[in-house]
Every structure is written in structure tokens, then in C-alpha cells.
Scaffold this motif. Structure first.
Motif, PDB file in Angstrom:
ATOM      1  N   VAL A  53       6.912 -13.176 -19.338  1.00  0.00           N
ATOM      2  CA  VAL A  53       7.171 -11.705 -19.208  1.00  0.00           C
ATOM      3  C   VAL A  53       6.647 -11.384 -18.103  1.00  0.00           C
ATOM      4  O   VAL A  53       7.936 -10.243 -17.277  1.00  0.00           O
ATOM      5  N   GLY A  54       5.575 -11.142 -17.472  1.00  0.00           N
ATOM      6  CA  GLY A  54       5.303 -10.653 -16.312  1.00  0.00           C
ATOM      7  C   GLY A  54       6.139 -10.892 -15.118  1.00  0.00           C
ATOM      8  O   GLY A  54       6.588 -10.233 -14.438  1.00  0.00           O
ATOM      9  N   ILE A  55       6.106 -12.661 -14.905  1.00  0.00           N
ATOM     10  CA  ILE A  55       6.095 -12.943 -13.883  1.00  0.00           C
ATOM     11  C   ILE A  55       7.981 -12.911 -13.936  1.00  0.00           C
ATOM     12  O   ILE A  55       8.786 -12.969 -13.246  1.00  0.00           O
ATOM     13  N   GLY A 100       2.337   1.389   3.688  1.00  0.00           N
ATOM     14  CA  GLY A 100       2.326   0.079   2.427  1.00  0.00           C
ATOM     15  C   GLY A 100       0.491   0.010   2.304  1.00  0.00           C
ATOM     16  O   GLY A 100      -0.056  -0.313   1.649  1.00  0.00           O
ATOM     17  N   LEU A 101      -0.160   0.020   3.570  1.00  0.00           N
ATOM     18  CA  LEU A 101      -0.959  -0.467   3.877  1.00  0.00           C
ATOM     19  C   LEU A 101      -2.241   0.095   3.066  1.00  0.00           C
ATOM     20  O   LEU A 101      -3.200  -0.129   2.990  1.00  0.00           O
ATOM     21  N   LEU A 102      -1.926   1.523   3.346  1.00  0.00           N
ATOM     22  CA  LEU A 102      -2.555   2.733   3.429  1.00  0.00           C
ATOM     23  C   LEU A 102      -2.545   3.108   1.420  1.00  0.00           C
ATOM     24  O   LEU A 102      -4.028   3.158   0.724  1.00  0.00           O
ATOM     25  N   ALA A 103      -1.627   2.662   1.050  1.00  0.00           N
ATOM     26  CA  ALA A 103      -1.689   3.074   0.027  1.00  0.00           C
ATOM     27  C   ALA A 103      -2.104   2.051  -1.044  1.00  0.00           C
ATOM     28  O   ALA A 103      -2.645   1.688  -2.473  1.00  0.00           O
ATOM     29  N   ALA A 104      -2.249   0.722  -0.381  1.00  0.00           N
ATOM     30  CA  ALA A 104      -2.636  -0.417  -0.802  1.00  0.00           C
ATOM     31  C   ALA A 104      -4.122  -0.041  -0.952  1.00  0.00           C
ATOM     32  O   ALA A 104      -5.181  -0.362  -2.138  1.00  0.00           O
ATOM     33  N   VAL A 105      -4.790   0.000  -0.353  1.00  0.00           N
ATOM     34  CA  VAL A 105      -6.311   0.723  -0.065  1.00  0.00           C
ATOM     35  C   VAL A 105      -6.621   1.140  -1.305  1.00  0.00           C
ATOM     36  O   VAL A 105      -7.684   1.474  -1.441  1.00  0.00           O
ATOM     37  N   MET A 106      -6.136   2.415  -0.729  1.00  0.00           N
ATOM     38  CA  MET A 106      -6.149   4.118  -2.154  1.00  0.00           C
ATOM     39  C   MET A 106      -6.298   3.269  -3.238  1.00  0.00           C
ATOM     40  O   MET A 106      -7.059   3.981  -4.997  1.00  0.00           O
ATOM     41  N   GLY A 107      -4.612   2.847  -3.749  1.00  0.00           N
ATOM     42  CA  GLY A 107      -4.465   2.707  -5.245  1.00  0.00           C
ATOM     43  C   GLY A 107      -5.971   1.595  -5.584  1.00  0.00           C
ATOM     44  O   GLY A 107      -6.514   1.285  -6.658  1.00  0.00           O
ATOM     45  N   LEU A 108      -6.310   0.411  -4.757  1.00  0.00           N
ATOM     46  CA  LEU A 108      -7.430  -0.878  -4.815  1.00  0.00           C
ATOM     47  C   LEU A 108      -8.636   0.913  -5.345  1.00  0.00           C
ATOM     48  O   LEU A 108      -9.594   0.213  -6.122  1.00  0.00           O
ATOM     49  N   ARG A 109      -8.768   1.105  -4.424  1.00  0.00           N
ATOM     50  CA  ARG A 109     -10.139   1.947  -4.229  1.00  0.00           C
ATOM     51  C   ARG A 109     -10.133   3.085  -5.870  1.00  0.00           C
ATOM     52  O   ARG A 109     -11.124   3.196  -6.097  1.00  0.00           O
ATOM     53  N   TRP A 110      -8.915   3.636  -6.245  1.00  0.00           N
ATOM     54  CA  TRP A 110      -8.521   4.131  -6.962  1.00  0.00           C
ATOM     55  C   TRP A 110      -8.942   4.117  -8.845  1.00  0.00           C
ATOM     56  O   TRP A 110     -10.038   3.534  -9.664  1.00  0.00           O
ATOM     57  N   VAL A 145      -0.511  -6.698 -10.483  1.00  0.00           N
ATOM     58  CA  VAL A 145       0.480  -5.722 -10.504  1.00  0.00           C
ATOM     59  C   VAL A 145       0.197  -5.463  -9.001  1.00  0.00           C
ATOM     60  O   VAL A 145       0.933  -5.092  -8.546  1.00  0.00           O
ATOM     61  N   ALA A 146      -0.811  -5.182  -8.509  1.00  0.00           N
ATOM     62  CA  ALA A 146      -1.152  -5.207  -7.276  1.00  0.00           C
ATOM     63  C   ALA A 146       0.258  -5.948  -6.166  1.00  0.00           C
ATOM     64  O   ALA A 146       0.614  -5.495  -5.436  1.00  0.00           O
ATOM     65  N   VAL A 147      -0.438  -6.961  -6.883  1.00  0.00           N
ATOM     66  CA  VAL A 147       1.063  -8.173  -5.689  1.00  0.00           C
ATOM     67  C   VAL A 147       2.021  -7.670  -5.945  1.00  0.00           C
ATOM     68  O   VAL A 147       2.803  -8.430  -5.163  1.00  0.00           O
ATOM     69  N   VAL A 148       2.416  -8.173  -7.206  1.00  0.00           N
ATOM     70  CA  VAL A 148       4.035  -7.556  -7.402  1.00  0.00           C
ATOM     71  C   VAL A 148       3.880  -6.178  -6.446  1.00  0.00           C
ATOM     72  O   VAL A 148       4.946  -6.431  -5.801  1.00  0.00           O
ATOM     73  N   LEU A 149       3.852  -5.255  -6.619  1.00  0.00           N
ATOM     74  CA  LEU A 149       3.851  -4.269  -6.268  1.00  0.00           C
ATOM     75  C   LEU A 149       4.407  -4.265  -4.254  1.00  0.00           C
ATOM     76  O   LEU A 149       4.903  -3.659  -3.641  1.00  0.00           O
ATOM     77  N   ALA A 150       3.382  -4.781  -3.990  1.00  0.00           N
ATOM     78  CA  ALA A 150       2.987  -4.941  -2.474  1.00  0.00           C
ATOM     79  C   ALA A 150       4.483  -6.475  -1.759  1.00  0.00           C
ATOM     80  O   ALA A 150       4.743  -6.454  -0.624  1.00  0.00           O
ATOM     81  N   VAL A 181       3.106 -11.574   2.953  1.00  0.00           N
ATOM     82  CA  VAL A 181       1.754 -11.164   3.237  1.00  0.00           C
ATOM     83  C   VAL A 181       1.585  -9.957   2.985  1.00  0.00           C
ATOM     84  O   VAL A 181       0.300  -9.687   2.638  1.00  0.00           O
ATOM     85  N   GLY A 182       2.840  -8.789   2.670  1.00  0.00           N
ATOM     86  CA  GLY A 182       1.623  -7.909   1.294  1.00  0.00           C
ATOM     87  C   GLY A 182       1.741  -8.750   0.253  1.00  0.00           C
ATOM     88  O   GLY A 182       0.224  -7.945  -0.040  1.00  0.00           O
ATOM     89  N   ALA A 183       2.014 -10.086  -0.182  1.00  0.00           N
ATOM     90  CA  ALA A 183       1.039 -10.365  -1.671  1.00  0.00           C
ATOM     91  C   ALA A 183      -0.302 -10.467  -1.252  1.00  0.00           C
ATOM     92  O   ALA A 183      -1.330 -10.656  -1.789  1.00  0.00           O
ATOM     93  N   LEU A 184      -0.392 -11.264   0.036  1.00  0.00           N
ATOM     94  CA  LEU A 184      -1.508 -11.935   0.906  1.00  0.00           C
ATOM     95  C   LEU A 184      -2.437 -10.637   0.924  1.00  0.00           C
ATOM     96  O   LEU A 184      -4.099 -10.508   0.770  1.00  0.00           O
ATOM     97  N   LEU A 185      -2.016  -9.730   1.335  1.00  0.00           N
ATOM     98  CA  LEU A 185      -2.956  -8.435   1.809  1.00  0.00           C
ATOM     99  C   LEU A 185      -4.111  -8.358   0.929  1.00  0.00           C
ATOM    100  O   LEU A 185      -4.849  -7.818   0.709  1.00  0.00           O
ATOM    101  N   CYS A 186      -2.968  -8.247  -0.733  1.00  0.00           N
ATOM    102  CA  CYS A 186      -3.492  -7.667  -1.775  1.00  0.00           C
ATOM    103  C   CYS A 186      -4.806  -8.993  -1.891  1.00  0.00           C
ATOM    104  O   CYS A 186      -6.226  -8.287  -2.740  1.00  0.00           O
TER     105      CYS A 186
END
Length: 454
Positions: A53-55, A100-110, A145-150, A181-186
Motif C-alpha cells: 500500500v505504501g509503495i 529541501g535539504l534544510l527541511a530534511a535535516v530539521m524533520g529528521l532531527r525532530w 516516509v522521508a525517502v518518499v517525501l524527498a 539524489v533526493g532519496a539518497l540524501l535521506c
């Protein structure tokens, strides 16, 4: 005759009624591992079936983004005052990638990514259970979730890059590369976040070493995001942000009041607004994002997202107005007229809404009255959103599952007026009826100010 007891060796556990119970942590962890392998040892095919379902949702969302935004960005029909050239597209792509990089860092930190429910975290604090086994699934869920959003954000950045470098004829390679690149970043950021949270890059080791207070904090953040997504309500996030802001401030010196009645309320609200500048600036930054979308996709998309961004500015800056409209006891306790206090408290959010609307709409070539009209509609929508939430109501069967009518109504409460303002801006600009529609916006806000509430 007394019995002679054998002498206890230093390695033996203490005995007797008063001796405390000493558990073997290694043995407990081994039992948990064995039970997990015996109860749930899925094959790779079963894992894919569990994540089907998620995929499927992720693939559908990426396809919709590709189909909806690609043609509009690659072959733009510029209807704004400022039209982007290839250099402008490259600049937009660079800014979006940094955002996007800033949002990924802050989101994973939260969110952790090691987190759990508060009730489970309370049990884990005093339990010898192996956290590495119990929390591994949650870490993988956060990563997914982070990979899909990125990847979704990478699709939008990829189209802007393709337009900027002049490869709009065959953009698939550029878009796929930016998505990867976005998925790999996460995938790279998650081990770094795990290292900061639990002192290790391996999920199991990080989950075992994470502090109890950090586990509880991350669980509260995840629970607030889950509640906001499931119930379509941001109250849980607002409460969590307010609690964190109060905890960071530490001291709360008392100040003298100024004036009486509504004027004293206004002074207090201005001081309160001054104490949360970060939240207001973040909401105003969302108006810049709406402007970028408007430049990429045209006035219609820009006006719709501008309405939502300006409504967010109103909701963030209207703390006193929200408390006043949602607390009948407070309205009865103050001697001033309720409509007068409501009008005074609506002043600061309206001014900030005008600023945000001007940032989002002025470069699109809309007339001077467009930001004012959008601010009026967004302020009225923010006041309407303070009404008591409707009940769940009837459950409707949808392809995504059962959806309650009350949840949809709760989502549209206040948002409908803001979107109505965006539609009025576009229609009035087309027929040159700005002053007349501006009066309608004033009447809409006046209705929200003057209407009686329970």
C-alpha cells in the motif's frame, strides 16, 4: 544444631528475602530475539506485500507530480508579470534544493528517527527489553516516509533543473536523477541523525543507546504529526510548539499593563507576537514558496497556494485571537464589547497577512488590491477555523478506506474562505471589478467579527 551454609562465591547472586531481583539482560534480549524470529520471520516477498500500500501510494503520488507539473514547467504559458528565463529556473532549482535539504535535516532531527509512543516509552524505561529489536520497525518507517517525501520534492526540482539547463526536450533523465539524489540524501542523513541521537549509525545500536528523555521527546513529536495528519487538525502540533517555546524561554518576567479594555488586550497581544518571531518568519517564508510555485506554474496555482500560505500566517500570528474566540468564559469575563476585542485582536494578523500576500502576489502582476483582498479572506478564514469542530458524522467508503464527513468539514473550516478569496482575486482581475470585490471582502471579515458565538 544449626546447619552450616556453604560459603557464597563472589559471582553468585544475592539470596534471601531482602535480596533484590537481578535480571540477566543478555538472556532477556536473547529470548526476545528468538521469539521474534519464531513469530515473525518474513520473506522478502512478504515484506513487499506488507509494504504494498505504501509503495503504491508513493508511486501514484510521484506519477501525479510528474504529470501535473512537468508540462506546465517545461512548456510554460507565462501569465505573470515576471517570467523566468533559464537562469531564473536554475536559481529556483538551487533555492528549492537548499530548502529541501534544510527541511530534511530539521524533520529528521525532530522526529528522531528513533521514537515510540509515550506509553511504550514509559514501559521501555523500566524494562530489560532490547530496544534495538522493538524500535527497528519504527526507524524503517521513518526512513520510508522521508525517502518518499524527498523523492517527491526531487521531481519538482528536477523539472526546474531541466528547464534551467536547456534539456526540456528530454527531461526524464534529469528528473529521475534529481529524484534519486533526493532519496539518497535521506539515506545518508538518517545515519547521521542516528549518530547524533543514539551515538551509533546502526539502527539497533542507536535504539539501545538513545536516552530515555530523547525517546519520549521524539515520540511526542511523531504522535503530534500523526494526529495532525490523521485528524486533519494542527492543534497537537501547536500545543507541542507552544510547550517547547515556553521551555526554551525559561523566565517570564511580568510587565505592567497599558490602557484598559481592548487597548490593554492589544498591547498584550503585540508583546506575545514579539515573543514568537521564528514561527512568524517561517510562515512568511511559505509565502515565498507560493511565489515560486506561481512563477513556475502560473497565476492559478500561485493564487491557490498563496491563499493557503497567508492562512498559515494568520493562524500562526493569531494566538490571542484564537484564545479569545475559543474561550466563552474569557469573553464573558472581560467587560469590553466582544466585537471590539475581536476587531482589535484581528489587527496584527491582518497586517502580517497583507505583508505575506504582497510577497506572494505582487510579482505575479496582480493589482494593488489583490493582497488586501486575500488578506481579508484569510483573516476571516482564520476566525472561522476557531469555531467548534464538527463531529465525525457519517463514514463514507473510499478507495483509501473509510473517511468521516466530519474530518473533511474540519479541514475545510476556514480554508474555504481563504480559497474563496483567491478565486475572487482572479475573477475580479479578469473582469476589472476590484473595488467591488474588495468591499465584499471587508463585509466578509466584518461578518466574522460581529457574529455572535456561544
Amino acid at each position: 544444631m544449626s546447619e552450616v551454609l556453604p560459603e557464597a562465591s563472589p559471582g553468585d547472586p544475592p539470596t534471601g528475602a531482602a535480596a533484590p531481583f537481578v535480571g540477566d539482560l543478555d538472556a532477556a534480549r536473547e529470548v526476545l530475539r528468538e521469539r521474534r524470529r519464531a513469530a515473525h520471520a518474513p520473506s522478502p516477498l512478504q515484506v513487499v506485500q506488507d509494504w504494498y500500500v505504501g509503495i503504491f501510494i508513493a508511486a501514484t503520488m510521484l506519477t501525479m507530480l510528474f504529470a501535473a507539473t512537468g508540462p506546465a514547467i517545461l512548456r510554460p504559458d507565462c501569465d505573470t508579470a515576471v517570467c523566468l528565463d533559464p537562469g531564473g529556473y536554475a536559481l529556483v532549482a538551487l533555492g528549492a534544493a537548499g530548502l529541501g535539504l534544510l527541511a530534511a535535516v530539521m524533520g529528521l532531527r525532530w522526529v528522531g528517527p528513533v521514537s515510540t509512543d509515550p506509553s511504550e516509552a514509559t514501559w521501555m524505561v523500566s524494562s530489560p527489553a532490547d530496544r534495538g529489536l522493538l524500535l527497528r520497525g519504527r526507524v524503517l518507517r521513518v526512513v520510508g516516509v522521508a525517502v518518499v517525501l524527498a523523492a517527491s520534492w526531487g521531481v519538482l526540482v528536477g523539472f526546474a533543473v531541466a528547464r534551467g539547463v536547456g534539456s526540456s526536450a528530454a527531461p526524464a533523465v534529469v528528473v529521475i536523477a534529481c529524484t534519486a539524489v533526493g532519496a539518497l540524501l535521506c539515506v545518508v542523513l538518517v545515519p547521521i541523525t542516528l549518530r547524533r541521537q543514539g551515538g551509533a549509525v546502526v539502527p539497533r545500536r542507536a535504539a539501545r543507546a538513545v536516552r530515555d528523555a530523547e525517546l519520549m521527546r521524539a515520540g511526542q513529536v511523531v504522535q503530534a504529526f500523526t494526529a495532525a495528519t490523521t485528524m486533519l487538525d494542527t492543534v497537537a502540533l501547536e500545543v507541542l510548539a507552544s510547550r517547547g517555546r515556553v521551555a526554551r524561554r525559561g523566565r517570564h518576567p511580568s510587565r505592567r499593563g497599558a490602557g484598559t479594555g481592548a487597548m490593554a488586550v492589544l498591547v498584550h497581544e503585540l508583546w506575545a507576537l514579539r515573543r514568537r518571531p521564528v514561527q512568524v518568519l517561517v510562515a512568511l517564508a511559505a509565502c515565498l514558496g507560493a511565489l515560486v510555485v506561481g512563477l513556475l506554474l502560473g497565476r492559478l496555482a500561485g493564487a491557490v497556494l498563496s491563499a493557503l500560505a497567508v492562512l498559515a500566517v494568520v493562524r500562526v500570528s493569531a494566538g490571542g485571537l484564537t484564545a479569545w474566540l475559543t474561550a466563552p468564559g474569557l469573553r464573558r469575563a472581560l467587560r469590553a464589547h466582544p466585537a471590539a476585542v475581536t476587531a482589535v485582536l484581528a489587527g496584527p494578523p491582518f497586517v502580517l497577512a497583507v505583508v505575506g500576500a504582497a510577497v506572494a502576489l505582487a510579482p505575479l502582476g496582480l493589482p494593488w488590491w489583490a493582497p488586501v483582498l486575500l488578506a481579508l479572506a484569510a483573516t476571516a478564514g482564520g476566525m472561522r477555523a476557531c469555531d467548534p469542530p464538527p463531529g465525525l458524522g457519517v463514514a463514507l467508503s473510499t478507495p483509501g478506506g473509510a473517511v468521516h464527513v466530519g474530518l473533511v468539514q474540519r479541514l475545510l473550516l476556514g480554508t474555504d474562505l481563504a480559497l474563496l478569496g483567491a478565486g475572487a482575486v482572479l475573477m475580479a482581475d479578469a473582469v476589472d471589478a476590484g473595488p467591488l470585490v474588495l468591499l465584499a471582502g471587508v463585509a466578509l471579515l466584518g461578518w466574522q467579527v460581529l457574529r455572535e458565538r456561544d
